[in-house]
Design an enzyme around this catalytic site. Structure first.
Site, short mmCIF file in Angstrom:
data_model
loop_
_atom_site.label_atom_id
_atom_site.label_comp_id
_atom_site.label_asym_id
_atom_site.label_seq_id
_atom_site.Cartn_x
_atom_site.Cartn_y
_atom_site.Cartn_z
CE1 TYR A 14 -6.45 -7.23 1.55
CE2 TYR A 14 -5.89 -8.77 3.29
CZ TYR A 14 -6.40 -7.56 2.89
OH TYR A 14 -6.84 -6.67 3.83
CD GLN B 92 -0.05 -1.58 -2.10
OE1 GLN B 92 0.66 -2.49 -2.45
NE2 GLN B 92 -0.97 -1.71 -1.16
N GLY C 108 -1.19 2.69 1.30
CA GLY C 108 -0.96 1.39 1.92
C GLY C 108 -1.57 1.26 3.31
CG ASP D 52 -5.86 0.39 2.87
OD1 ASP D 52 -4.71 0.64 2.50
OD2 ASP D 52 -6.43 -0.68 2.63
CE1 TYR E 238 -6.75 -4.08 6.98
CE2 TYR E 238 -7.48 -2.05 5.97
CZ TYR E 238 -6.95 -3.30 5.85
OH TYR E 238 -6.61 -3.76 4.62
CD1 TRP E 239 -4.54 -0.28 7.04
CD2 TRP E 239 -2.50 -0.21 7.93
NE1 TRP E 239 -3.75 -1.16 6.34
CE2 TRP E 239 -2.48 -1.13 6.86
CE3 TRP E 239 -1.31 -0.01 8.66
CZ2 TRP E 239 -1.34 -1.83 6.48
CZ3 TRP E 239 -0.18 -0.71 8.28
CH2 TRP E 239 -0.21 -1.61 7.20
CD GLU F 155 -4.57 -8.08 7.00
OE1 GLU F 155 -5.56 -8.77 7.36
OE2 GLU F 155 -4.64 -7.19 6.13
C1 2M8 Z 1 -4.67 -3.81 2.44
O1 2M8 Z 1 -5.22 -3.04 1.39
C2 2M8 Z 1 -6.13 -3.56 0.43
C3 2M8 Z 1 -6.24 -2.53 -0.67
O2 2M8 Z 1 -4.98 -2.35 -1.26
C4 2M8 Z 1 -7.49 -3.85 1.02
O3 2M8 Z 1 -7.74 -3.55 2.19
O4 2M8 Z 1 -8.33 -4.40 0.29
C5 2M8 Z 1 -3.57 -2.92 3.06
O5 2M8 Z 1 -3.18 -3.48 4.27
C6 2M8 Z 1 -2.40 -2.80 2.09
O6 2M8 Z 1 -1.38 -2.05 2.64
C7 2M8 Z 1 -1.89 -4.17 1.69
O7 2M8 Z 1 -0.90 -4.04 0.71
C8 2M8 Z 1 -3.03 -5.06 1.14
C9 2M8 Z 1 -2.60 -6.50 0.92
O8 2M8 Z 1 -1.98 -7.02 2.07
O9 2M8 Z 1 -4.14 -5.06 2.03
#
Ligand code: 2M8
Length: 467
Positions: free
Chosen positions: A45, A121, A181, A183, A379-380, A427
């Site tokens: 990220y 977001q 957020g 996802d 993940y979520w 994370e």
């Molecule tokens: C995750 O989301 C991004 C897209 O926005 C991804 O998976 O590519 C989620 O955990 C999101 O809530 C978070 O803000 C982002 C960056 O940590 O990653």
């Protein structure tokens, strides 16, 4: 970890948290101006994310006040003329993240060289600004900062109200799972299923097959599936075709939800903005946002489903209104907005502290352990995320007059600090043992390591413990 040894350990980890945030800082010059931003993780990220940054600032204020301000000023630097503050503000030098700037078709909405994605977001921004306002030691600097950032925050709130709640229901709609957020939460299974894979043009699938990168970096089995990504990018493609016109998006999109978590944050953010305005002497304007907050709180209360005893999200795409009855962590974020009252509060707390549902060794898992959709690693869909713990801890502190809430607040605060102390700044975590990966060595992580969100929340919670 409540003894002196534990406290020493926390202090060591606090220093490590500061280091994570230092290492994840990047500087970039855009439109002739230097910006300092914090990326969530250098492994993947590599841009600036909206609700991550709002949280980063709430940790940074305890170690470097100036940097906390710059983090938020950088976040609002790419605000669109309609008021939108994006999910991602891109670093033009980085290419490893998909979907990068070239996949959004948003160049014409960019502020010069500051290009962003086209969605937002959960709006933590005003909550963060208000927190900085309350905690900063240098009062003169924070006053200047608040004065500088307030117009952007106000414009953002009008954007959300006017474009995401045009029917004035009190609940803003989210137009993409990435906007929510969380996802691939099971909460979006039902709304996404209605987007049939054979309706998605081949060009979208080809693009995803060719450029998707998250599944090549981490453990692909933890990430959302390929079918999810086809749908995510299909929505991005549709919105580009509609020229990012939010009147059309909200009317026509096949994905439109009233998300309980998003709206709980929205409610609290309006309260925060009202407080900020009132402290700056703008009582009339403060009233507008205090009214928004109250309207949202009442609307959230109506989402209570007597059958499942959950505050349920709504699928409102294309004119319908269908309850989404998933037993998820979002239910507890209503505490943040002061939504649950009397009887509902007890039901909610029973659910939260039930070891078979949401209170394993390291709470709070994203989905109830007893739920068929619970996954330890995906993940979520199961793991414990510090951001959720943070929202719930904040929510419980609102009910501090209630002894039961006070006790759960203290327990969750300690457990979250302990989980991060034991494992590091991952994370997300396995809720059953707090490890970063079940049955494996800790360096094989759940999600990415050296994660800014986790480090910032650690700093925030340490401060909260001392309050
Ligand atoms: C995750 O989301 C991004 C897209 O926005 C991804 O998976 O590519 C989620 O955990 C999101 O809530 C978070 O803000 C982002 C960056 O940590 O990653």
């Amino acid at each position: 970890m409540k003894n002196a040894e534990g406290n020493k350990q926390y202090l060591k980890v606090k220093a490590q948290a500061e280091k994570v945030l230092e290492n994840n800082l990047y500087e970039v010059t855009l439109n002739g101006k230097k910006y300092r931003r914090t990326v969530p993780s250098k492994e993947f990220y590599v841009h600036q994310w909206n609700w991550d940054s709002a949280t980063h600032a709430m940790g940074l204020i305890h170690v470097d006040e100036q940097r906390a301000y710059e983090e938020l000023l950088a976040l609002v630097s790419g605000q669109w003329t309609n008021g939108m503050i994006a999910q991602i503000t891109f670093n033009p030098k980085e290419t490893k993240y998909f979907p990068g700037p070239q996949f959004w078709g948003t160049e014409k909405f960019a502020t010069g060289e500051i290009v962003t994605s086209g969605i937002t977001q959960p709006p933590l921004l005003a909550i963060s600004v208000n927190y900085l306002w309350k905690k900063a030691k240098d009062r003169k600097k924070v006053q200047e900062f608040v004065k500088q950032i307030l117009p952007a925050v106000i414009k953002y709130h009008y954007f959300l109200k006017n474009y995401h709640d045009p029917e004035n229901s009190g609940l803003v709609s989210a137009v993409h799972p990435w906007e929510c957020g969380e996802d691939n939460s099971p909460r979006w299974d039902l709304p996404l299923e209605k987007i049939k894979l054979d309706e998605i043009p081949d060009k979208v699938k080809i693009l995803v097959n060719k450029y998707r990168s998250d599944d090549k970096l981490g453990d692909a089995s933890h990430r959302p599936g390929m079918d999810d990504y086809y749908r995510y990018m299909y929505l991005v493609q549709l919105y580009q075709d509609w020229d990012w016109d939010y009147h059309t998006i909200v009317k026509e999109s096949p994905f439109l939800v009233k998300d309980v978590l998003f709206n709980s944050i929205w409610c609290k953010a309006n309260e925060s903005l009202a407080e900020l305005l009132s402290d700056s002497g703008s009582q009339d304007q403060a009233k507008i946002f205090a009214d928004y907050a109250e309207q949202t709180r009442l609307a959230l209360r109506k989402l209570w489903d007597p059958e499942t005893q959950i505050f349920t999200d709504l699928d409102v795409a294309q004119g319908k209104s269908v309850r989404i009855k998933e037993n998820s962590v979002a239910n507890f974020t209503t505490l943040l907005a002061g939504v649950p009252e009397d009887g509902q509060l007890d039901v909610l707390l029973d659910k939260l502290t039930d070891p078979a549902q949401f209170w394993p060794a390291y709470p709070v898992p994203t989905t109830a352990l007893s739920d068929g959709k619970f996954s330890l690693t995906k993940y979520w869909r199961g793991p414990t995320w510090p951001i959720n713990d943070f929202l719930i801890i904040e929510g419980l502190s609102r009910y501090r007059n209630n002894p039961r809430c006070r006790k759960i607040f203290a327990d969750l605060l300690d457990k979250t600090l302990e989980m991060i102390t034991k494992n590091g700044f991952f994370e997300y975590f396995d809720p059953t043992n707090g490890l970063a990966r079940p049955g494996k060595e800790i360096d094989a992580s759940l999600g990415f390591g050296s994660f800014s969100w986790t480090a910032a929340i650690f700093l925030y919670l340490m401060a909260k413990k001392g309050d």
